[in-house]
Enzyme design. Sequence first.
Site, PDB file in Angstrom:
ATOM      1  N   LYS A 186       1.956  31.268  90.802  1.00 15.12           N
ATOM      2  CA  LYS A 186       2.549  31.740  92.059  1.00 15.12           C
ATOM      3  C   LYS A 186       1.990  30.915  93.224  1.00 15.12           C
ATOM      4  CE  LYS A 186       4.222  34.926  95.029  1.00 15.12           C
ATOM      5  NZ  LYS A 186       4.912  36.012  95.416  1.00 15.12           N
ATOM      6  N   GLU A 268      -0.138  32.615 106.228  1.00 14.15           N
ATOM      7  CA  GLU A 268      -1.169  32.764 105.185  1.00 14.15           C
ATOM      8  C   GLU A 268      -1.646  31.400 104.674  1.00 14.15           C
ATOM      9  OE1 GLU A 268      -0.531  36.714 102.787  1.00 14.15           O
ATOM     10  OE2 GLU A 268       1.396  35.717 102.972  1.00 14.15           O
TER      11      GLU A 268
HETATM   12  O1  PAF Z   1       6.323  33.551 100.236  1.00  9.78           O
HETATM   13  C1  PAF Z   1       7.494  33.601  99.840  1.00  9.78           C
HETATM   14  O2  PAF Z   1       8.479  33.546 100.611  1.00  9.78           O
HETATM   15  C2  PAF Z   1       7.758  33.754  98.349  1.00  9.78           C
HETATM   16  O3  PAF Z   1       6.527  33.929  97.701  1.00  9.78           O
HETATM   17  C3  PAF Z   1       8.532  32.584  97.719  1.00  9.78           C
HETATM   18  C4  PAF Z   1       8.353  32.623  96.229  1.00  9.78           C
HETATM   19  C5  PAF Z   1       8.114  31.242  98.257  1.00  9.78           C
HETATM   20  C6  PAF Z   1      10.010  32.789  97.874  1.00  9.78           C
HETATM   21  O4  PAF Z   1      10.450  32.837  99.196  1.00  9.78           O
END
Ligand code: PAF
Length: 311
Positions: A186, A268
């Site tokens: 992720k 973030e």
């Molecule tokens: O931060 C976000 O917006 C999401 O984690 C992602 C996977 C980049 C999709 O928009």
Amino acid sequence: MKIIVVGQGAMGLLWYHHLATSNVTTSLSMLTSTQNASLNADYDFVDNQGVSFQGNVNYANNEHIKVADVILLCVKSFQIKSVLQEISKYLQNNTNIILGHNGMGTLAELPKEFISKHNIYALLTTHGSLRNAPLSITHTGIGVTDIGLVSGDVEIAEQKTLVSVLNTAFPKVTLHKSIIIKQWLKLAVNCVINPLTALHNIDNGQINNDIFTTKIEEILTEFVAVAKCEGVLLNAAELTKTVHEVAKATAKNCSSMRCDILANRKTEINYINGYIHKLGLKHSIATPENTKLLQAIFKKEKDHSAGTNNK
Ligand code: PAF
């Protein structure tokens, strides 16, 4: 089970709504930094078929915190430490603390004493949720939730009970014995999609344009080198494929970082590319691309807030 959802943004309200309407809790409340008596406590939820629902927010007070079994934190990574510091004196031992933010590095910021007293889980989601206005969201895309214990000693049966409650409220939630690889995957997606969409002001899908191919390769090559030093073995080609798949699946979405920049909110970045930058320093590995993205987003945050302040 007594649950407190912290945060009334897109993810906080999404979880609050599903927990509230599924009757799986014996007590459900929401904790926010802005809650006060004058705040309108009704929320609007629109599901992914366009069907609207109105509900009521039950705000948490210290009595709720004292008996909570679960604190589900749906706030930004840079808010985790201060939120937990504020409520820690009220929490009973062995409270289940669920961290549901983008990025990594928040656990290491928490005091050792806090970590040793509680069970801490990481929650990863692929659901799409859009905040239309305060206390108003739309569930833009059905996804899945992965959860795993990152600190604490909890019997597997107890972990399963917790996950089963969450899964009944808002399927599908899967419990993982080890969530670390999923967290890094992720993070890789976030290291690419978030800063690039924010800097170029584009939807996620446009990341798949050929002009970004070299940049993505460079970001992920550094990422894989840093992960290896942390004992996590990843493959750059596979990560690239995953990034492209997520960009395609969320093609029309505005990434969270782009939304933050457009709304003049703090991003973030420190916990995304900033995390790779910090680990690069720790292991003496150069991470020029991730560092450049970190600095470029810092600059964008500053320029945007200066622009707003000058208005
Ligand atoms: O931060 C976000 O917006 C999401 O984690 C992602 C996977 C980049 C999709 O928009």
